[in-house]
Each structure stands twice: as structure tokens, then as C-alpha cells.
Design a protein around this motif. Sequence first.
Motif, PDB file in Angstrom:
ATOM      1  N   HIS A  84       0.838  -0.765   0.040  1.00 41.96           N
ATOM      2  CA  HIS A  84       0.394   0.236   0.407  1.00 41.96           C
ATOM      3  C   HIS A  84       0.911   1.253  -0.178  1.00 41.96           C
ATOM      4  CE1 HIS A  84      -3.331  -2.584   0.871  1.00 41.96           C
ATOM      5  NE2 HIS A  84      -2.834  -3.217   1.611  1.00 41.96           N
ATOM      6  N   GLN A  85       0.227   2.123  -0.809  1.00 37.96           N
ATOM      7  CA  GLN A  85       1.057   3.483  -0.519  1.00 37.96           C
ATOM      8  C   GLN A  85       0.439   3.916   1.208  1.00 37.96           C
ATOM      9  OE1 GLN A  85      -0.203   6.754  -4.032  1.00 37.96           O
ATOM     10  NE2 GLN A  85       0.896   7.892  -2.654  1.00 37.96           N
ATOM     11  N   THR A  86       2.207   4.997   1.216  1.00 37.15           N
ATOM     12  CA  THR A  86       1.553   5.088   2.821  1.00 37.15           C
ATOM     13  C   THR A  86       1.791   6.322   2.822  1.00 37.15           C
ATOM     14  OG1 THR A  86       3.851   3.717   3.379  1.00 37.15           O
ATOM     15  CG2 THR A  86       1.679   2.827   3.586  1.00 37.15           C
ATOM     16  N   GLY A  87       2.946   7.061   2.049  1.00 37.80           N
ATOM     17  CA  GLY A  87       3.694   8.181   1.710  1.00 37.80           C
ATOM     18  C   GLY A  87       3.320   8.703   0.342  1.00 37.80           C
ATOM     19  N   THR A  88       4.277  10.078   0.327  1.00 40.15           N
ATOM     20  CA  THR A  88       4.789  10.708  -0.841  1.00 40.15           C
ATOM     21  C   THR A  88       5.407   9.677  -1.714  1.00 40.15           C
ATOM     22  OG1 THR A  88       3.706  12.852  -0.073  1.00 40.15           O
ATOM     23  CG2 THR A  88       5.309  12.454  -2.334  1.00 40.15           C
ATOM     24  N   VAL A  89       5.342   8.841  -2.294  1.00 39.02           N
ATOM     25  CA  VAL A  89       5.815   8.673  -3.113  1.00 39.02           C
ATOM     26  C   VAL A  89       6.958   9.227  -4.686  1.00 39.02           C
ATOM     27  CG1 VAL A  89       6.449   6.364  -5.592  1.00 39.02           C
ATOM     28  CG2 VAL A  89       4.707   6.801  -3.287  1.00 39.02           C
ATOM     29  N   ASN A  90       8.501   9.221  -4.889  1.00 39.89           N
ATOM     30  CA  ASN A  90       8.998   9.539  -5.753  1.00 39.89           C
ATOM     31  C   ASN A  90      10.069   8.559  -5.903  1.00 39.89           C
ATOM     32  OD1 ASN A  90       8.221  12.664  -5.409  1.00 39.89           O
ATOM     33  ND2 ASN A  90       8.946  12.803  -3.204  1.00 39.89           N
ATOM     34  N   LEU A  91       9.887   8.116  -7.205  1.00 38.30           N
ATOM     35  CA  LEU A  91      10.241   6.872  -7.989  1.00 38.30           C
ATOM     36  C   LEU A  91      11.500   7.074  -7.992  1.00 38.30           C
ATOM     37  CD1 LEU A  91       7.139   4.674  -9.594  1.00 38.30           C
ATOM     38  CD2 LEU A  91       8.804   4.735  -8.053  1.00 38.30           C
ATOM     39  N   ASP A  92      12.622   7.134  -8.620  1.00 31.24           N
ATOM     40  CA  ASP A  92      13.912   6.899  -9.163  1.00 31.24           C
ATOM     41  C   ASP A  92      13.768   6.464 -10.461  1.00 31.24           C
ATOM     42  OD1 ASP A  92      16.918   5.303 -10.129  1.00 31.24           O
ATOM     43  OD2 ASP A  92      17.954   5.681  -8.432  1.00 31.24           O
ATOM     44  N   PRO A  93      14.183   7.090 -11.212  1.00 36.82           N
ATOM     45  CA  PRO A  93      14.264   7.410 -12.723  1.00 36.82           C
ATOM     46  C   PRO A  93      14.581   6.035 -12.789  1.00 36.82           C
ATOM     47  CG  PRO A  93      15.381   9.746 -12.240  1.00 36.82           C
ATOM     48  CD  PRO A  93      15.345   8.309 -10.989  1.00 36.82           C
TER      49      PRO A  93
END
Length: 155
Positions: A82-91
Motif C-alpha cells: 500500500h501507498q503510505t506516503g508521498t512516492v517519488n520514483l527513481d528514474p
Amino acid sequence: MKNNIFIGLLLLACITPALADMIGSVDTEFKLIGPDNKIVIEAFDDPDVAGVTCYISRAKTGGVSGAVGVAEDTSDASLSCHQTGTVNLDPKIKSGARDGEDVFKKRTSLVFKSMQVVRFYDKNRNTLVYMVYSDRVLKGSPKNSISAVPILPWR
């Protein structure tokens, strides 16, 4: 050659278990000597994607062999991420270059078997897909479970 195989097996046996938080467990079979067989629930955060937490339930063998750490756990496991916070994906994750990468691994026998969770990125749906499965040196198991985490704006 035999020395290399022995050293490899020894290193495999010494792999540090993955770090996960124990959430709880239920007994599934009474054992007269040693701990009962059970299903354990653990939680872990994706080490490379902040804001994603996975919960895994898996079989844990008890008895005397389980108590001393030589039992082989079955390949049964279930996964929910589950998403539990802000997600910033590595390129590199967004490009698919890191598809199939281990995000969690746990030894499920003394030497030859492990359970692992791998991550894939579905670019068309902006979704992370996690899969849990067991592998073994000679013969793995087709038992598996997946969980998908759509990446949404976090409030």
C-alpha cells in the motif's frame, strides 16, 4: 570446484534475514515439543521507494527443527502492498531498468530455500507491482502472490 561450492553454500547460509516488523501470528498446528506451526504477519517498507509498505503473511514451521532453525518453511505466502506516503520514483525504476529487483528476502530453510519479494513498474498505469515467491537451489515453487500499488498524489 568443490571448495567454491562449499564456500557459496556457507555464504548463503549466513545471509542476514531481511528486516521486517512482526505484526502478529496465529497457530495452525499444535506441536508437543517446540513452538507450534504458525502463520506470521510481517510488514516492511520498500527500501528504494519511500511511501510504500508491504504486509506479508507466510507459513513458519515449528517443532524441534523450527526451534533450532533447521526447519524448511512451506512456499505459502500472501502479499499486500500500500501507498503510505508521498512516492517519488527513481528514474531507473520508472524506466524499467530495475524491474525484478529484490526488495525483501528471507531465508526459509537452513541453506537452500528463500522467500523473496520483487518489484516491477507498470509505466502505462503508473503502478508498482510486487510479487512474492520462493526459490530453491534445485527446484523452486510456482506458488506466488502479487500486489499492485497505484501511485497517487498524497495529501
